[in-house]
Design a protein around this motif. Structure first.
Motif, mmCIF file in Angstrom:
data_model
loop_
_atom_site.group_PDB
_atom_site.id
_atom_site.type_symbol
_atom_site.label_atom_id
_atom_site.label_comp_id
_atom_site.label_asym_id
_atom_site.label_seq_id
_atom_site.Cartn_x
_atom_site.Cartn_y
_atom_site.Cartn_z
ATOM 1 N N VAL A 143 38.896 39.495 31.764
ATOM 2 C CA VAL A 143 39.158 40.935 31.672
ATOM 3 C C VAL A 143 38.014 41.649 30.972
ATOM 4 N N GLU A 144 37.424 40.994 29.988
ATOM 5 C CA GLU A 144 36.359 41.619 29.201
ATOM 6 C C GLU A 144 35.121 41.941 30.026
ATOM 7 N N GLN A 145 34.998 41.344 31.199
ATOM 8 C CA GLN A 145 33.844 41.618 32.058
ATOM 9 C C GLN A 145 33.973 42.949 32.798
ATOM 10 N N ALA A 146 35.179 43.451 32.903
ATOM 11 C CA ALA A 146 35.447 44.573 33.805
ATOM 12 C C ALA A 146 34.648 45.820 33.471
ATOM 13 N N VAL A 147 34.730 46.282 32.240
ATOM 14 C CA VAL A 147 34.058 47.525 31.862
ATOM 15 C C VAL A 147 32.535 47.383 31.897
ATOM 16 N N PRO A 148 31.951 46.298 31.358
ATOM 17 C CA PRO A 148 30.495 46.153 31.466
ATOM 18 C C PRO A 148 30.002 46.091 32.918
ATOM 19 N N VAL A 149 30.745 45.433 33.783
ATOM 20 C CA VAL A 149 30.355 45.379 35.199
ATOM 21 C C VAL A 149 30.404 46.778 35.811
ATOM 22 N N ALA A 150 31.477 47.508 35.549
ATOM 23 C CA ALA A 150 31.609 48.863 36.096
ATOM 24 C C ALA A 150 30.472 49.755 35.613
ATOM 25 N N ARG A 151 30.136 49.647 34.342
ATOM 26 C CA ARG A 151 29.057 50.475 33.797
ATOM 27 C C ARG A 151 27.703 50.080 34.382
ATOM 28 N N ALA A 152 27.492 48.796 34.604
ATOM 29 C CA ALA A 152 26.235 48.341 35.199
ATOM 30 C C ALA A 152 26.107 48.834 36.634
ATOM 31 N N ARG A 202 42.457 38.193 43.278
ATOM 32 C CA ARG A 202 42.427 36.735 43.430
ATOM 33 C C ARG A 202 42.522 36.013 42.094
ATOM 34 N N THR A 203 42.526 36.750 41.010
ATOM 35 C CA THR A 203 42.562 36.135 39.682
ATOM 36 C C THR A 203 43.630 36.804 38.822
ATOM 37 N N ASP A 204 44.013 36.103 37.775
ATOM 38 C CA ASP A 204 45.016 36.656 36.858
ATOM 39 C C ASP A 204 44.487 37.864 36.090
ATOM 40 N N ALA A 205 43.166 37.988 36.023
ATOM 41 C CA ALA A 205 42.564 39.081 35.248
ATOM 42 C C ALA A 205 42.485 40.388 36.030
ATOM 43 N N ALA A 206 42.732 40.348 37.325
ATOM 44 C CA ALA A 206 42.402 41.478 38.196
ATOM 45 C C ALA A 206 43.124 42.771 37.831
ATOM 46 N N LEU A 207 44.424 42.728 37.671
ATOM 47 C CA LEU A 207 45.170 43.966 37.436
ATOM 48 C C LEU A 207 44.781 44.614 36.111
ATOM 49 N N GLU A 208 44.636 43.809 35.066
ATOM 50 C CA GLU A 208 44.229 44.382 33.791
ATOM 51 C C GLU A 208 42.797 44.898 33.863
ATOM 52 N N ALA A 209 41.950 44.225 34.650
ATOM 53 C CA ALA A 209 40.578 44.694 34.835
ATOM 54 C C ALA A 209 40.573 46.073 35.489
ATOM 55 N N ILE A 210 41.408 46.253 36.500
ATOM 56 C CA ILE A 210 41.522 47.555 37.158
ATOM 57 C C ILE A 210 41.996 48.605 36.153
ATOM 58 N N ARG A 211 42.975 48.244 35.376
ATOM 59 C CA ARG A 211 43.534 49.172 34.386
ATOM 60 C C ARG A 211 42.456 49.632 33.395
ATOM 61 N N ARG A 212 41.645 48.703 32.935
ATOM 62 C CA ARG A 212 40.623 49.055 31.947
ATOM 63 C C ARG A 212 39.512 49.904 32.543
ATOM 64 N N VAL A 213 39.071 49.563 33.748
ATOM 65 C CA VAL A 213 38.018 50.368 34.370
ATOM 66 C C VAL A 213 38.521 51.782 34.639
ATOM 67 N N ALA A 214 39.734 51.892 35.141
ATOM 68 C CA ALA A 214 40.302 53.216 35.421
ATOM 69 C C ALA A 214 40.373 54.061 34.155
ATOM 70 N N ALA A 215 40.672 53.428 33.021
ATOM 71 C CA ALA A 215 40.839 54.159 31.769
ATOM 72 C C ALA A 215 39.517 54.430 31.065
ATOM 73 N N GLU A 216 38.559 53.491 31.162
ATOM 74 C CA GLU A 216 37.365 53.571 30.329
ATOM 75 C C GLU A 216 36.091 53.951 31.075
ATOM 76 N N VAL A 217 36.103 53.853 32.401
ATOM 77 C CA VAL A 217 34.902 54.205 33.179
ATOM 78 C C VAL A 217 35.321 55.162 34.300
ATOM 79 N N PRO A 218 35.676 56.381 33.948
ATOM 80 C CA PRO A 218 36.218 57.307 34.953
ATOM 81 C C PRO A 218 35.223 57.710 36.030
ATOM 82 N N ASP A 219 33.933 57.502 35.789
ATOM 83 C CA ASP A 219 32.937 57.849 36.807
ATOM 84 C C ASP A 219 32.849 56.820 37.925
#
Length: 214
Positions: free
Chosen positions: A21-30, A44-61
């Protein structure tokens, strides 16, 4: 946003598999720093839904959506997590109904003329062509464009930075889906600078394709 808007956000729609999950925001920003304003996080992974949640909340662009949506429950869960769009590898009536019920833009998957025609009957004219290379690649999509010129596709599956321009040059291709922007080894090493570089190269593919068709 509708499906047309989605297909114009980037010439390459990054197909991202996240195990942490911790990869989500840095990947989105990159990706955003490289000029790519959209990402598809595969379920395809257990991290996917929380990753979506974090990107939606923290990387609105960055417009984040859910890919590999194969069940009605996944469609609903992705929408609840904040996904802005849904992508399916194939379709069933139950899955289509569930994706429509979310109210989100959807790219339903098809790999044959009959599947594409059936989706068109249901009102979908912006589709995912999957698995692209295994289903005939550029030649197949070019042939499909003959009888079905009103449909536009985002081909995904086996496409590389080398083959992407050939797809993008087709009149019925709006963008391509690619996993090469977020390679597994780069994510494992937290090499987000490499992701940014690959995003910049992917952004340039749209210009190259436009030049090739003029």
């Amino acid at each position: 946003m509708n499906a047309d808007d989605l297909l114009t956000l980037s010439p390459v729609l990054p197909v991202v598999v996240l195990h942490e999950v911790e990869q989500a925001v840095p990947v989105a920003r990159a990706l955003h720093s490289g000029g790519v304003r959209v990402m598809e996080v595969t379920l395809r992974t257990d991290a996917a839904l929380e990753a979506i949640r974090r990107v939606a909340a923290e990387v609105p662009d960055v417009v984040v959506g859910a890919g590999t949506v194969i069940t009605p429950d996944q469609a609903r869960a992705a929408a609840d997590a904040g996904a802005a769009f849904l992508v399916t590898p194939g379709t069933t009536d139950a899955l289509l109904d569930a994706t429509v019920d979310t109210g989100l833009p959807v790219l339903p998957g098809a790999s044959t003329v009959s599947e594409a025609m059936r989706l068109a009957e249901r009102g979908f004219d912006r589709l995912k062509f999957f698995p692209a290379e295994a289903s005939g690649g550029v030649g197949a999509l070019s042939a499909i464009g003959g009888p079905l010129p009103h449909l536009r596709f985002c081909p995904t599956g086996g496409i590389t930075s080398d083959s992407a321009p050939r797809y993008l040059a087709l009149p019925n291709v709006a963008c391509v889906g690619g996993s090469w922007l977020t390679p597994k080894d780069a994510l494992a090493a937290q090499d987000y600078a490499r992701v940014e570089t690959l995003a910049k190269e992917a952004t340039a593919l749209g210009t190259e394709a436009a030049t090739a068709t003029t």
